[in-house]
Design an enzyme around this catalytic site. Sequence first.
Site, mmCIF file in Angstrom:
data_model
loop_
_atom_site.group_PDB
_atom_site.id
_atom_site.type_symbol
_atom_site.label_atom_id
_atom_site.label_comp_id
_atom_site.label_asym_id
_atom_site.label_seq_id
_atom_site.Cartn_x
_atom_site.Cartn_y
_atom_site.Cartn_z
ATOM 1 N N ASN A 194 38.265 35.160 26.382
ATOM 2 C CA ASN A 194 38.203 34.395 25.052
ATOM 3 C C ASN A 194 38.270 35.304 23.818
ATOM 4 O O ASN A 194 38.374 34.743 22.784
ATOM 5 C CB ASN A 194 37.397 33.129 24.816
ATOM 6 C CG ASN A 194 37.625 32.133 25.877
ATOM 7 O OD1 ASN A 194 38.813 31.728 26.320
ATOM 8 N ND2 ASN A 194 36.602 31.392 26.348
ATOM 9 N N CYS A 195 38.323 36.457 23.829
ATOM 10 C CA CYS A 195 38.188 37.532 22.887
ATOM 11 C C CYS A 195 39.582 37.665 22.439
ATOM 12 O O CYS A 195 40.513 37.761 23.304
ATOM 13 C CB CYS A 195 37.521 38.983 23.388
ATOM 14 S SG CYS A 195 37.637 40.197 22.378
ATOM 15 N N ASN A 196 39.690 37.628 21.060
ATOM 16 C CA ASN A 196 41.046 38.038 20.457
ATOM 17 C C ASN A 196 41.729 39.327 20.964
ATOM 18 O O ASN A 196 42.856 39.457 21.217
ATOM 19 C CB ASN A 196 41.086 37.737 19.010
ATOM 20 C CG ASN A 196 40.977 36.447 18.556
ATOM 21 O OD1 ASN A 196 41.347 35.547 19.308
ATOM 22 N ND2 ASN A 196 40.426 36.303 17.184
#
Length: 116
Positions: A10-12
Amino acid sequence: MSVLVYGIKNCNTMKKTFDFLEEKGVEYQFVDYKKQKPTEALLKGFLKKTNLDALVNRKGMTYRKLSDTEKEASQNSDTAIPLLMERSSMIKRPIITYPDGSLTLGFVPEEIEAKL
């Protein structure tokens, strides 16, 4: 070419990495630290190819929330490894390993492309 990508889904930065690799037509396997915690052997393997300062993400919220004692522990590989195993969000993302055994840390398109 197929590469191995380590990080948190879920990290950009990870999303940018996935898009970049797909755009370049690079096959990859993804290891999500939230589903598969990093092992001591994995982290020691990374540290054979990079230094602790590069491996630890000192800009992230996880690091900033550490106590002073824990921050100090993150400065030495013997004490940092257990901390990184427990708090995998502190590991720089992404780490990409290549077929030749080398790796890159962080999303730096020029560095990644040079390895492909």
